[in-house]
Design an enzyme around this catalytic site. Structure first.
Site, short mmCIF file in Angstrom:
data_model
loop_
_atom_site.label_atom_id
_atom_site.label_comp_id
_atom_site.label_asym_id
_atom_site.label_seq_id
_atom_site.Cartn_x
_atom_site.Cartn_y
_atom_site.Cartn_z
N PRO A 278 -3.28 -0.38 19.13
CA PRO A 278 -3.03 -0.79 17.74
C PRO A 278 -3.21 0.29 16.68
CG PRO A 278 -5.08 -1.75 18.56
CD PRO A 278 -4.45 -1.05 19.72
N HIS B 222 0.84 -1.20 0.00
CA HIS B 222 0.00 0.00 0.00
C HIS B 222 0.87 1.25 0.00
CE1 HIS B 222 -4.00 -1.84 1.68
NE2 HIS B 222 -3.55 -2.46 0.61
N LYS C 255 1.85 -0.55 15.16
CA LYS C 255 3.27 -0.62 15.54
C LYS C 255 3.67 -1.89 16.29
CE LYS C 255 4.40 2.62 13.47
NZ LYS C 255 5.11 2.31 12.29
N TYR D 132 4.49 6.13 10.40
CA TYR D 132 3.67 4.97 10.03
C TYR D 132 4.48 4.00 9.17
CZ TYR D 132 -0.68 2.45 9.07
OH TYR D 132 -1.66 1.49 9.01
N TYR E 281 -8.87 5.05 8.18
CA TYR E 281 -8.94 5.39 9.60
C TYR E 281 -9.95 6.53 9.70
CZ TYR E 281 -4.54 2.88 10.60
OH TYR E 281 -3.56 1.92 10.75
P1 RFL Z 1 3.17 -12.38 21.46
O1 RFL Z 1 2.67 -12.48 20.04
O2 RFL Z 1 2.19 -12.10 22.52
O3 RFL Z 1 3.90 -13.75 21.76
C1 RFL Z 1 4.29 -14.10 23.07
C2 RFL Z 1 4.30 -15.61 23.15
O4 RFL Z 1 4.72 -15.99 24.45
C3 RFL Z 1 3.90 -17.08 24.86
N1 RFL Z 1 3.92 -17.19 26.32
C4 RFL Z 1 4.63 -18.14 26.98
N2 RFL Z 1 5.45 -19.09 26.55
C5 RFL Z 1 6.03 -19.92 27.47
N3 RFL Z 1 5.77 -19.82 28.80
C6 RFL Z 1 4.95 -18.88 29.29
N4 RFL Z 1 4.67 -18.81 30.59
C7 RFL Z 1 4.33 -17.98 28.36
N5 RFL Z 1 3.48 -16.94 28.47
C8 RFL Z 1 3.25 -16.48 27.25
C9 RFL Z 1 2.54 -16.72 24.31
O5 RFL Z 1 1.68 -17.86 24.22
C10 RFL Z 1 2.90 -16.18 22.94
O6 RFL Z 1 2.94 -17.16 21.95
O7 RFL Z 1 4.33 -11.31 21.59
P2 RFL Z 1 5.51 -10.89 20.56
O8 RFL Z 1 6.13 -12.13 19.95
O9 RFL Z 1 6.33 -9.91 21.27
O10 RFL Z 1 4.76 -10.21 19.32
C11 RFL Z 1 4.13 -8.99 19.48
C12 RFL Z 1 2.87 -8.93 18.65
O11 RFL Z 1 2.15 -10.15 18.73
C13 RFL Z 1 1.97 -7.80 19.12
O12 RFL Z 1 2.71 -6.61 19.29
C14 RFL Z 1 0.84 -7.49 18.17
O13 RFL Z 1 0.08 -8.61 17.80
C15 RFL Z 1 -0.07 -6.48 18.88
N6 RFL Z 1 -1.39 -6.49 18.35
C16 RFL Z 1 -1.61 -5.81 17.22
N7 RFL Z 1 -0.59 -5.10 16.67
C17 RFL Z 1 -0.80 -4.43 15.55
O14 RFL Z 1 0.15 -3.82 15.05
N8 RFL Z 1 -2.04 -4.44 14.93
C18 RFL Z 1 -3.10 -5.16 15.44
O15 RFL Z 1 -4.18 -5.18 14.88
C19 RFL Z 1 -2.91 -5.87 16.63
N9 RFL Z 1 -3.91 -6.60 17.18
C20 RFL Z 1 -2.42 -7.22 18.97
C21 RFL Z 1 -3.68 -7.28 18.35
C22 RFL Z 1 -2.22 -7.90 20.18
C23 RFL Z 1 -3.24 -8.61 20.80
N10 RFL Z 1 -3.01 -9.20 22.08
C24 RFL Z 1 -1.67 -9.39 22.56
C25 RFL Z 1 -3.99 -9.31 23.09
C26 RFL Z 1 -4.69 -8.03 18.92
C27 RFL Z 1 -4.48 -8.70 20.14
C28 RFL Z 1 -5.63 -9.53 20.68
C1 PHB Z 2 -5.14 -4.77 11.06
O1 PHB Z 2 -5.24 -5.00 9.84
O2 PHB Z 2 -5.46 -5.63 11.90
C2 PHB Z 2 -4.69 -3.46 11.51
C3 PHB Z 2 -4.18 -2.54 10.60
C4 PHB Z 2 -3.76 -1.29 11.03
C5 PHB Z 2 -3.85 -0.97 12.37
C6 PHB Z 2 -4.35 -1.88 13.29
C7 PHB Z 2 -4.77 -3.13 12.86
O3 PHB Z 2 -3.48 0.27 12.78
#
Ligand code: RFL
Ligand code: PHB
Length: 383
Positions: free
Chosen positions: A289, A72, A293, A378, A198
């Site tokens: 989110p 994009h 980032k 961004y 957005y």
């Molecule tokens: P993760 O992906 O949370 O992975 C951490 C891993 O550690 C495991 N874990 C354990 N393992 C062993 N022993 C234990 N006691 C443990 N406790 C936990 C977990 O099962 C997991 O597999 O962290 P990591 O790798 O740092 O990655 C970061 C990203 O995942 C995170 O920043 C993003 O997904 C944040 N986030 C979003 N970011 C965006 O940019 N756009 C989004 O739309 C977006 N949606 C989200 C999200 C994070 C969410 N969480 C954490 C609630 C939506 C959700 C629901």
């Molecule tokens: C998503 O596609 O899940 C998404 C994209 C941009 C954002 C947050 C979530 O800022």
């Protein structure tokens, strides 16, 4: 068992760290609380910064990303009656790519299996020992056997709820909660937009994202304690059409395959190192989110840490000593940007706040300096 780097958590941060270390000939073992299938299916982030894409390509993880990722040029920023496209490529020379965290995780898992790097899934009772001396990690494996891994270094990549952070004494925590949450929706319908929208709206923020040419992702601002049972599919489509609507544009609807309420918070803990224990990704920081980032920040941490650990194993501790400060510079920049996007786009406060938000949005799309500032943040600072 003995390894150079024991990694707690096999989300994107842990998996990528293990991959990058492996390329440099450094051994690691991954420990994950969930099953591999569970980790792979978690629906989370969707947008990769230009630097994240470049890094993944450079380390052999670009094939499917290049074939299936959707590049994009920018985003649409809107408020009632107004939709403006911000072209990041024109403003900064950099683009972003839509490629879900599920896909990045799948590619990293496939690479791990191909390289035969060890991982324990479905572990419990993870504990860290002697992290300032000769570290080890004890845990119970999927078959209920007590295990111990001795390591030179332990890295906590175990997300916000993981245990690693609790083994660091004297941590300082900065935190902000927000008086709203997101209702996230996945639908089997072609996106009604070329690039992400957005939208500020008097009823609350709304966003139109996507996962593929056939799958759309949406978000609606809701109350933090929102009861999802109150959101029928019909109510969701009506709210999205209302909040995302501009004259002459139609939102296409389709079957909703997933919906959930996501909490929002900003959280930073410092330092990101204690002796031979390091933190990376969500284990050390959470952003709301709105600026996309979270995943990119996790990638930036492990890019820095893999180089630092590799050079440390070669006898030079300069980069490991600098890791926490260097990582935190980017963390705070992204924390500010995510907070700023969140504050500008979500309905909160009174009508005075709303006027300030609309003024800020107007400024952001009409001033080249302001659009460039958003675009630079961004599309991402160079890794
Ligand atoms: P993760 O992906 O949370 O992975 C951490 C891993 O550690 C495991 N874990 C354990 N393992 C062993 N022993 C234990 N006691 C443990 N406790 C936990 C977990 O099962 C997991 O597999 O962290 P990591 O790798 O740092 O990655 C970061 C990203 O995942 C995170 O920043 C993003 O997904 C944040 N986030 C979003 N970011 C965006 O940019 N756009 C989004 O739309 C977006 N949606 C989200 C999200 C994070 C969410 N969480 C954490 C609630 C939506 C959700 C629901
Ligand atoms: C998503 O596609 O899940 C998404 C994209 C941009 C954002 C947050 C979530 O800022």
């Amino acid at each position: 068992m003995r390894t150079q780097v024991a990694i707690v958590g096999a989300g994107p941060a842990g998996l990528l760290l293990s991959h990058l270390l492996g390329l440099e000939g450094v051994d690691s073992v991954l420990l994950e609380r969930q099953t591999a299938e569970y980790v792979q299916a978690r629906i989370r982030a969707g947008i990769l910064e230009a630097g994240t894409v470049e890094l993944l390509r450079n380390v052999g993880l670009g094939d499917r990303l290049d074939a299936e990722g959707m590049e994009h040029r920018g985003i649409h920023l809107q408020w009632p009656g107004n939709r403006h496209h911000l072209d990041f490529v024109d403003l900064t020379g950099r683009s972003v790519t839509v490629y879900g965290q599920t896909e990045v995780t799948k590619d990293l898992m496939a690479a791990r299996e191909k390289a035969g790097r060890p991982a324990f899934y479905s572990v419990s009772d993870v504990e860290l020992h002697d992290v300032t001396g000769s570290p080890s990690v004890s845990f119970v494996d999927a078959d209920g056997r007590a295990q111990r891994i001795d390591a030179d270094v332990v890295v906590g990549c175990d997300g916000f709820h993981g245990p690693s952070r609790s083994f660091m004494p004297r941590q300082k925590v900065w935190e902000r909660t927000y008086p709203f949450a997101w209702l996230g929706v996945l639908a089997d319908v072609a996106p009604s937009t070329d690039e992400l929208i957005y939208a500020w709206h008097p009823d609350g923020f709304a966003m139109h994202s996507m996962r593929s040419p056939h799958v759309s992702r949406f978000y609606l601002q809701v109350a933090p304690d929102e009861d999802i049972a109150r959101w029928s599919d019909d109510r969701i489509w009506t709210a999205l059409s209302e909040r995302l609507g501009v004259p002459g544009w139609t939102l296409h609807t389709g079957p909703i395959t997933e919906k959930s309420v996501l909490p929002m918070r900003s959280f930073v803990t410092t330092p990101m190192r204690h002796g031979n224990l390091y933190l990376a990704g969500d284990a050390a920081h959470i952003v709301p989110p709105t600026g996309a980032k979270g995943l990119n920040l996790a990638v930036a941490d492990v890019a820095l840490l893999s180089t630092a650990l590799t050079t440390s194993f070669q006898g030079d501790d300069g980069l490991v000593d600098a890791y926490s400060d260097a990582a935190l510079q980017r963390v705070w920049r992204c924390t500010h940007f995510s907070w700023w996007m969140t504050s500008m786009l979500h309905r909160h406060g009174d009508d005075f706040d709303a006027q300030l938000q609309l003024s800020q949005l107007q400024r952001t799309v009409t001033s080249e300096a302001a659009s460039t500032e958003l675009a630079n943040n961004y599309a991402g600072l160079p890794l």
